[in-house]
Every structure is written in C-alpha cells, then in structure tokens.
Design a protein around this motif. Structure first.
Motif, short mmCIF file in Angstrom:
data_model
loop_
_atom_site.label_atom_id
_atom_site.label_comp_id
_atom_site.label_asym_id
_atom_site.label_seq_id
_atom_site.Cartn_x
_atom_site.Cartn_y
_atom_site.Cartn_z
N PRO A 31 -22.14 -125.40 -19.23
CA PRO A 31 -21.47 -125.71 -17.97
C PRO A 31 -20.75 -124.51 -17.35
CG PRO A 31 -20.88 -127.32 -19.66
CD PRO A 31 -21.62 -126.21 -20.34
N ARG A 32 -20.13 -123.66 -18.18
CA ARG A 32 -19.39 -122.54 -17.62
C ARG A 32 -20.06 -121.22 -18.00
NH1 ARG A 32 -13.72 -121.91 -19.26
NH2 ARG A 32 -14.72 -121.65 -21.28
N LYS A 33 -19.99 -120.22 -17.12
CA LYS A 33 -20.66 -118.96 -17.41
C LYS A 33 -20.11 -118.30 -18.67
CE LYS A 33 -17.99 -115.77 -14.47
NZ LYS A 33 -17.10 -116.53 -13.60
N GLU A 34 -18.79 -118.47 -18.92
CA GLU A 34 -18.19 -117.87 -20.12
C GLU A 34 -18.85 -118.43 -21.39
OE1 GLU A 34 -16.51 -119.38 -17.73
OE2 GLU A 34 -15.32 -117.78 -16.79
N ASP A 35 -19.20 -119.72 -21.33
CA ASP A 35 -19.83 -120.36 -22.49
C ASP A 35 -21.29 -119.96 -22.62
OD1 ASP A 35 -17.46 -121.70 -22.93
OD2 ASP A 35 -18.09 -123.45 -21.78
N ALA A 36 -21.88 -119.54 -21.51
CA ALA A 36 -23.32 -119.23 -21.52
C ALA A 36 -23.61 -117.87 -22.15
CB ALA A 36 -23.85 -119.26 -20.09
N VAL A 37 -22.63 -116.97 -22.10
CA VAL A 37 -22.85 -115.60 -22.57
C VAL A 37 -23.35 -115.51 -24.02
CG1 VAL A 37 -21.71 -113.38 -23.04
CG2 VAL A 37 -21.34 -114.54 -20.86
N PRO A 38 -22.76 -116.27 -24.99
CA PRO A 38 -23.30 -116.18 -26.36
C PRO A 38 -24.79 -116.49 -26.44
CG PRO A 38 -21.29 -117.51 -26.32
CD PRO A 38 -21.62 -117.19 -24.90
N GLY A 39 -25.29 -117.33 -25.55
CA GLY A 39 -26.72 -117.65 -25.52
C GLY A 39 -27.54 -116.40 -25.21
N LEU A 40 -27.10 -115.63 -24.22
CA LEU A 40 -27.83 -114.41 -23.85
C LEU A 40 -27.72 -113.34 -24.93
CD1 LEU A 40 -27.52 -113.56 -20.05
CD2 LEU A 40 -29.42 -114.55 -21.31
N CYS A 75 -19.30 -105.97 -15.33
CA CYS A 75 -20.65 -106.21 -15.85
C CYS A 75 -21.13 -107.57 -15.36
CB CYS A 75 -20.64 -106.17 -17.38
SG CYS A 75 -22.24 -106.63 -18.10
N LEU A 76 -22.41 -107.65 -15.10
CA LEU A 76 -23.00 -108.91 -14.61
C LEU A 76 -22.75 -110.07 -15.58
CD1 LEU A 76 -24.72 -110.26 -12.44
CD2 LEU A 76 -26.74 -109.47 -13.63
N LEU A 77 -22.61 -109.75 -16.87
CA LEU A 77 -22.36 -110.82 -17.85
C LEU A 77 -20.96 -111.40 -17.69
CD1 LEU A 77 -24.03 -109.38 -21.05
CD2 LEU A 77 -24.88 -111.17 -19.54
N SER A 78 -20.01 -110.60 -17.23
CA SER A 78 -18.66 -111.12 -16.99
C SER A 78 -18.57 -111.79 -15.64
CB SER A 78 -17.63 -109.98 -17.04
OG SER A 78 -17.69 -109.32 -18.27
N ARG A 79 -19.30 -111.23 -14.68
CA ARG A 79 -19.21 -111.77 -13.31
C ARG A 79 -19.99 -113.06 -13.14
NH1 ARG A 79 -20.10 -106.93 -9.15
NH2 ARG A 79 -19.96 -108.75 -7.83
N GLY A 80 -21.05 -113.22 -13.91
CA GLY A 80 -21.85 -114.43 -13.78
C GLY A 80 -22.73 -114.36 -12.56
N THR A 81 -23.54 -115.37 -12.40
CA THR A 81 -24.47 -115.35 -11.27
C THR A 81 -24.62 -116.76 -10.70
OG1 THR A 81 -26.71 -114.73 -10.62
CG2 THR A 81 -26.46 -115.57 -12.85
N ILE A 117 -16.03 -116.73 -31.07
CA ILE A 117 -16.19 -118.00 -30.35
C ILE A 117 -16.44 -119.10 -31.36
CG2 ILE A 117 -17.65 -119.28 -28.74
CD1 ILE A 117 -18.02 -116.65 -27.23
N GLU A 118 -15.64 -120.13 -31.28
CA GLU A 118 -15.77 -121.27 -32.19
C GLU A 118 -16.95 -122.12 -31.69
OE1 GLU A 118 -15.07 -122.64 -35.52
OE2 GLU A 118 -13.53 -121.24 -34.83
N LEU A 119 -18.01 -122.16 -32.50
CA LEU A 119 -19.22 -122.87 -32.06
C LEU A 119 -18.97 -124.33 -31.72
CD1 LEU A 119 -22.30 -121.76 -34.18
CD2 LEU A 119 -21.85 -121.41 -31.76
#
Ligand SMILES: [Zn+2]
Ligand SMILES: [Zn+2]
Length: 234
Positions: free
Chosen positions: A210-219, A17-23, A162-164
């Motif tokens: 900073p990292r795509k993994e951290d960005a996912v909760p935002g989306l 999924c694009l959410l796991s792969r990042g962009t 995810i620990e905020l």
C-alpha cells in the motif's frame, strides 16, 4: 538450513533517489492536475474510457527499455497478452481486462477503463510494476540498480531493519527470501526455477504494497534475485 529471520535489512537510500521519492501517480496528481492529460470514451467502445498518463513531464527517456521488458516478463503470468520491444522502448499488455501501453518516455496509455477511479488505481499499479525500470535522477540508472547498490551513488551508509510481520502481504516477501536461499544450494535447473519464483514474489509484493516505503524491500529483494543466476529471458 537457517530459517529466514523475521526482519529484513535494507539500505537507506538518499532522499532524492527514485526509491525514496516513489513513483505514485496519486502523488503526482496532487501536485499537477494535468497528469491525467486526456480522458475520453473510446470511439469504438461506448462508455469505456481511455487515459493518457505521464509519469514525468517532457519527452526525455525516463524508462530503461531492457529493464522494463525484464520486469514485465517476471510478471507475465498475470497478463493475458504481453509484447515488449526493447528496441522501440514500447510495451503493450492486457492486465485485468485493461489494455495498457507503456512508452520509454514515461507515458502510459490505459484503455477500456470503467471510470476515473479505476484509471488512477490501474495507473498506480503500473507505476509500481515498472518502478524498477524508471531512471533515477541521481545516478541516471534504472531504480533496480539503486536497489542493488550497483549504481554506487544512491545507497547511504546505514541500513534499516524492517520487521516483516508489520508489512502487509509479508508472506510474499518471506517466500521470496526462502526461495532465494534455497536456490543458492540447488542444482542449476532447480535453482533457476526457484529464482524465477523468488523474482515473481518480490515484484508482486512491490506492486501490492500500500505505501511506497513498504514496497522498497520488494525491489531490494528482486534486485538480489536478479543478480543471482541468469536474468529471465524475454
Ligand atoms: Zn537512485
Ligand atoms: Zn542509483
């Protein structure tokens, strides 16, 4: 009202999924050196650079124009100029003094940049900004639909906690969560204002992480805020 907890649960997305792969453009650059296709001084502005960057190779449409315009509208207060045409699938904006054009085939043009490092930095911010509008290769839908689970193909059974407090800029996500909760109990006008705030904060968090993994909760939170109430008009 219950206070938002210090952890947030987000779905786990399939690996492809694009959410796991990042962009990340940075990641693309490592793989394909030609990603920055063309860097040269603008003829009209000596010493200032222009770059054409592609999120994906080829001419196929890989960005959903409607979602693109909606995302840019949410972040509008940060742009000194913004034009987005859903019909043409083109957006032009001025962001931090840089002139940026985004095309639905995944090409990004950055003008008035100072150096190569800045081009990469701006390109990565733009990639994050429009991540939710980019089409996922599993379901063919914009990644925001993967984030909300609406595509029905990209979410796996388990959810991850995810620990905020461990996330950089966690305050943005926390505020977004609070506004989303408040909006559910507010009168229509006030609810709309709170939802717009929640959307802005969630997208801002996504861009800044900073990292795509951290960005996912935002989306994920942004998708939730967009499903509540009417979407922002462009
Ligand atoms: Zn997906
Ligand atoms: Zn999907």
């Amino acid at each position: 009202m219950s206070l938002p907890s210090s952890e947030i649960f987000v779905p786990r997305f399939r690996d492809e999924c694009l959410l796991s792969r990042g962009t990340e453009v940075r990641d693309l650059l490592r793989v394909r050196e030609e990603t920055v296709l063309y860097v040269q001084p603008c003829t009209s502005e000596r010493g200032k650079l222009m770059a054409n960057i592609e999120l994906r190779s080829g001419e196929t449409e890989c960005i959903d124009s409607g979602t693109l315009c909606a995302l840019l509208e949410i972040h509008r207060r940060r742009f000194s100029e913004l034009k987005c045409s859903q019909n043409l699938g083109v957006a032009k904006l001025m962001w931090k003094g840089r002139e940026i054009s985004i095309f639905k085939n995944g090409k990004i043009k950055i003008q008035r940049a100072l150096n190569r490092e800045e081009i990469i930095r701006v390109a990565n911010s733009v990639a994050r900004l429009i991540w939710g509008a980019e089409l996922c290769e599993i379901c063919g839908q914009p990644a925001l639909n993967c984030a909300s689970g609406a595509c029905g193909k990209c979410v796996q059974e388990e959810r991850v906690s995810i620990e905020l407090d461990e996330l950089p800029n966690a305050e943005l996500l926390r505020q977004s969560q609070i506004n989303l909760q408040l909006a559910r109990k507010a009168a229509p006008d006030e609810a709309e204002r709170l939802l717009n705030m929640a959307r802005y904060q969630a997208l801002f968090f996504t861009i800044e992480a900073p990292r795509k993994e951290d960005a996912v909760p935002g989306l994920v939170l942004l998708a939730e805020a967009l499903q509540s109430g009417v979407p922002p008009k462009s």
